[in-house]
Design a protein around this motif. Sequence first.
Motif, PDB file in Angstrom:
ATOM      1  N   VAL A  93       0.869  -1.186   0.000  1.00 59.82           N
ATOM      2  CA  VAL A  93       0.000   0.000   0.000  1.00 59.82           C
ATOM      3  C   VAL A  93       0.900   1.227   0.000  1.00 59.82           C
ATOM      4  O   VAL A  93       1.857   1.303   0.767  1.00 59.82           O
ATOM      5  N   LEU A  94       0.591   2.183  -0.866  1.00 63.65           N
ATOM      6  CA  LEU A  94       1.414   3.395  -0.941  1.00 63.65           C
ATOM      7  C   LEU A  94       0.511   4.595  -1.210  1.00 63.65           C
ATOM      8  O   LEU A  94      -0.223   4.627  -2.206  1.00 63.65           O
ATOM      9  N   GLY A  95       0.562   5.580  -0.322  1.00 60.09           N
ATOM     10  CA  GLY A  95      -0.252   6.782  -0.477  1.00 60.09           C
ATOM     11  C   GLY A  95       0.564   8.024  -0.202  1.00 60.09           C
ATOM     12  O   GLY A  95       1.792   7.973  -0.080  1.00 60.09           O
ATOM     13  N   TRP A  96      -0.134   9.147  -0.083  1.00 54.06           N
ATOM     14  CA  TRP A  96       0.510  10.426   0.201  1.00 54.06           C
ATOM     15  C   TRP A  96      -0.074  10.974   1.500  1.00 54.06           C
ATOM     16  O   TRP A  96      -1.300  11.086   1.651  1.00 54.06           O
ATOM     17  N   ASN A  97       0.812  11.309   2.434  1.00 53.11           N
ATOM     18  CA  ASN A  97       0.326  11.778   3.730  1.00 53.11           C
ATOM     19  C   ASN A  97       0.207  13.300   3.768  1.00 53.11           C
ATOM     20  O   ASN A  97       0.746  14.010   2.922  1.00 53.11           O
ATOM     21  N   THR A  98      -0.508  13.772   4.757  1.00 51.43           N
ATOM     22  CA  THR A  98      -0.738  15.198   4.952  1.00 51.43           C
ATOM     23  C   THR A  98      -0.179  15.614   6.309  1.00 51.43           C
ATOM     24  O   THR A  98       0.097  14.755   7.155  1.00 51.43           O
ATOM     25  N   PRO A  99      -0.029  16.908   6.563  1.00 52.69           N
ATOM     26  CA  PRO A  99       0.470  17.349   7.883  1.00 52.69           C
ATOM     27  C   PRO A  99      -0.512  17.093   9.019  1.00 52.69           C
ATOM     28  O   PRO A  99      -0.144  17.170  10.193  1.00 52.69           O
ATOM     29  N   THR A 100      -1.770  16.783   8.704  1.00 51.29           N
ATOM     30  CA  THR A 100      -2.798  16.599   9.735  1.00 51.29           C
ATOM     31  C   THR A 100      -2.640  15.259  10.437  1.00 51.29           C
ATOM     32  O   THR A 100      -2.441  14.227   9.788  1.00 51.29           O
ATOM     33  N   ALA A 101      -2.723  15.266  11.764  1.00 47.43           N
ATOM     34  CA  ALA A 101      -2.622  14.022  12.537  1.00 47.43           C
ATOM     35  C   ALA A 101      -3.904  13.211  12.410  1.00 47.43           C
ATOM     36  O   ALA A 101      -5.000  13.764  12.268  1.00 47.43           O
ATOM     37  N   VAL A 102      -3.778  11.889  12.470  1.00 47.69           N
ATOM     38  CA  VAL A 102      -4.936  11.006  12.402  1.00 47.69           C
ATOM     39  C   VAL A 102      -5.915  11.322  13.529  1.00 47.69           C
ATOM     40  O   VAL A 102      -7.136  11.321  13.335  1.00 47.69           O
ATOM     41  N   SER A 103      -5.393  11.620  14.711  1.00 44.78           N
ATOM     42  CA  SER A 103      -6.255  11.919  15.859  1.00 44.78           C
ATOM     43  C   SER A 103      -7.067  13.196  15.657  1.00 44.78           C
ATOM     44  O   SER A 103      -8.124  13.363  16.258  1.00 44.78           O
ATOM     45  N   THR A 104      -6.591  14.097  14.803  1.00 46.26           N
ATOM     46  CA  THR A 104      -7.281  15.357  14.567  1.00 46.26           C
ATOM     47  C   THR A 104      -8.557  15.168  13.758  1.00 46.26           C
ATOM     48  O   THR A 104      -9.552  15.855  13.972  1.00 46.26           O
ATOM     49  N   ARG A 105      -8.546  14.196  12.828  1.00 43.88           N
ATOM     50  CA  ARG A 105      -9.671  14.000  11.926  1.00 43.88           C
ATOM     51  C   ARG A 105     -10.409  12.682  12.166  1.00 43.88           C
ATOM     52  O   ARG A 105     -11.078  12.180  11.273  1.00 43.88           O
ATOM     53  N   THR A 106     -10.280  12.123  13.366  1.00 47.20           N
ATOM     54  CA  THR A 106     -10.931  10.844  13.674  1.00 47.20           C
ATOM     55  C   THR A 106     -11.705  10.950  14.983  1.00 47.20           C
ATOM     56  O   THR A 106     -11.128  11.314  16.016  1.00 47.20           O
ATOM     57  N   HIS A 107     -12.987  10.621  14.940  1.00 50.43           N
ATOM     58  CA  HIS A 107     -13.803  10.648  16.159  1.00 50.43           C
ATOM     59  C   HIS A 107     -13.239   9.635  17.161  1.00 50.43           C
ATOM     60  O   HIS A 107     -12.948   8.489  16.806  1.00 50.43           O
ATOM     61  N   PRO A 108     -13.059  10.035  18.418  1.00 51.45           N
ATOM     62  CA  PRO A 108     -12.432   9.150  19.413  1.00 51.45           C
ATOM     63  C   PRO A 108     -13.096   7.784  19.550  1.00 51.45           C
ATOM     64  O   PRO A 108     -12.419   6.794  19.848  1.00 51.45           O
ATOM     65  N   LYS A 109     -14.411   7.705  19.329  1.00 51.87           N
ATOM     66  CA  LYS A 109     -15.102   6.424  19.513  1.00 51.87           C
ATOM     67  C   LYS A 109     -14.743   5.398  18.443  1.00 51.87           C
ATOM     68  O   LYS A 109     -14.941   4.196  18.654  1.00 51.87           O
ATOM     69  N   MET A 110     -14.231   5.841  17.295  1.00 54.59           N
ATOM     70  CA  MET A 110     -13.842   4.884  16.257  1.00 54.59           C
ATOM     71  C   MET A 110     -12.678   4.034  16.721  1.00 54.59           C
ATOM     72  O   MET A 110     -12.588   2.846  16.393  1.00 54.59           O
ATOM     73  N   PHE A 111     -11.769   4.609  17.497  1.00 52.56           N
ATOM     74  CA  PHE A 111     -10.593   3.864  17.968  1.00 52.56           C
ATOM     75  C   PHE A 111     -10.994   2.663  18.820  1.00 52.56           C
ATOM     76  O   PHE A 111     -10.287   1.656  18.855  1.00 52.56           O
ATOM     77  N   ASP A 112     -12.139   2.758  19.501  1.00 50.08           N
ATOM     78  CA  ASP A 112     -12.588   1.657  20.353  1.00 50.08           C
ATOM     79  C   ASP A 112     -12.799   0.380  19.550  1.00 50.08           C
ATOM     80  O   ASP A 112     -12.562  -0.718  20.046  1.00 50.08           O
ATOM     81  N   TYR A 113     -13.250   0.513  18.314  1.00 51.96           N
ATOM     82  CA  TYR A 113     -13.522  -0.669  17.494  1.00 51.96           C
ATOM     83  C   TYR A 113     -12.239  -1.376  17.047  1.00 51.96           C
ATOM     84  O   TYR A 113     -12.276  -2.527  16.645  1.00 51.96           O
ATOM     85  N   PHE A 114     -11.128  -0.666  17.128  1.00 55.63           N
ATOM     86  CA  PHE A 114      -9.842  -1.277  16.799  1.00 55.63           C
ATOM     87  C   PHE A 114      -9.020  -1.570  18.053  1.00 55.63           C
ATOM     88  O   PHE A 114      -7.842  -1.911  17.965  1.00 55.63           O
ATOM     89  N   HIS A 115      -9.665  -1.420  19.215  1.00 57.39           N
ATOM     90  CA  HIS A 115      -9.054  -1.729  20.510  1.00 57.39           C
ATOM     91  C   HIS A 115      -7.729  -1.006  20.676  1.00 57.39           C
ATOM     92  O   HIS A 115      -6.711  -1.592  21.066  1.00 57.39           O
TER      93      HIS A 115
END
Length: 415
Positions: free
Chosen positions: A264-286
């Motif tokens: 997998v190869l993409g292009w990243n941005t200066p924005t952190a994953v935590s900035t654009r991700t609702h905290p409750k989504m992380f629960d589903y990935f433990h």
Amino acid sequence: MRTKHFIVVLCCIVTSTLLFIILGTSESNDLKNIVSHTHQQINKIQENLRVSEEKNLEIDAKYLTILGFTTQSGAHNATKNTLTANYYKYDDNNRNDHRPRKYPGYMVDVELLPNSKEDLENSQSSQANGHTSTTHVFNGTKVNFTIVTYVQEGQAPSAILLSQNIALKFPNEYLIIYDLGLSEDELRALTAYCNNSRCTVISYDLSVFPSHVSDQRMHAYRPIVIKDALMRSKSILFAENYIRIRGTSQDLLELQKQLHSVGVLGWNTPTAVSTRTHPKMFDYFHTDADDFIFLRMVDLDTVLFEDTSFVTEKILLPWIKCALTLECLDPIGAQSNGCKYNKKPQYRYSGCHSYDTSAFNIVLGLTWHLDDSKYSLPSEEYNIFYRETLEQATKILENRRRNSSETSEHPFTDD
């Protein structure tokens, strides 16, 4: 006589005292038992609540069949048809010092489904008028590399110009355009431009999936399109239909070489994953949102994928399972607008959720130990792509119809 009365009274007092002591001790023990039993019940209720609140990614097996998550004959355990994608535990020897040490890892279990003759016979695909209608597993011959996009109602001009961009810049490359809801007129117009052996329009039926998959706000259909495309090609470049490529065939070849080493190869941005991700989504990935405060988010406008078992099990499977689970993809309180990037520190949740992109980045981060350099390039460097809005694309096509277009209106011809 008085002595006798005194002795009787004394005996009564002693007897009463003994009875009170005995009864008091019994009641005390009963009280202790009641208190102990109550604590046990409370603890049991708390444990049940904890278990019920634990987020897990479980989807109907029929969706996995449709998407081709099958196993080779005899590869599964005879006692339990389970495929366990055990994501790598954190290795302190493979980390950057600035990254958090906590890394719980996570497990994803999915029932293995046989790739039976019946499954293939149920595959419903038909070819007509230059396009294919499909909802099931592709069983044809794979090509080496394909550029993949999708188009929805009202977006035909963008897809048309992308097809012309590819035909002009990369005449030897294949292009698949997934039709996710075009009108008959739009489909007819698109197939008039995409009507050769290297350009295919596939009308894909999303109605077989949960209703939220068709929601344009969440983009749950993107991992589904990517998974289907990887059943048709050994590697793909997924691009939104508003993307144009200004590079050369050599640029694509170099990217494919880099892709081969990671999958997998993409292009990243200066924005952190935590900035654009609702905290409750992380629960589903433990996992914990705090682990992603230094991880740069990869944009899904353009990403390359290779068809390997690693990519299928570690990336696509958990990503698609979240996309098909509404509570994971769209947690309560999530919204796609109203981003506030002025919060301090900047890695705090902005109030703006990225749905399928957020889930994709969580999976990437967990798989590669929170090291985005393993699977992405900086967006400000070596990026051969740019955007062309739907309004611009529509204007270009209208000008062409009037025979009044100018070279400057076709940015994909300019390097």
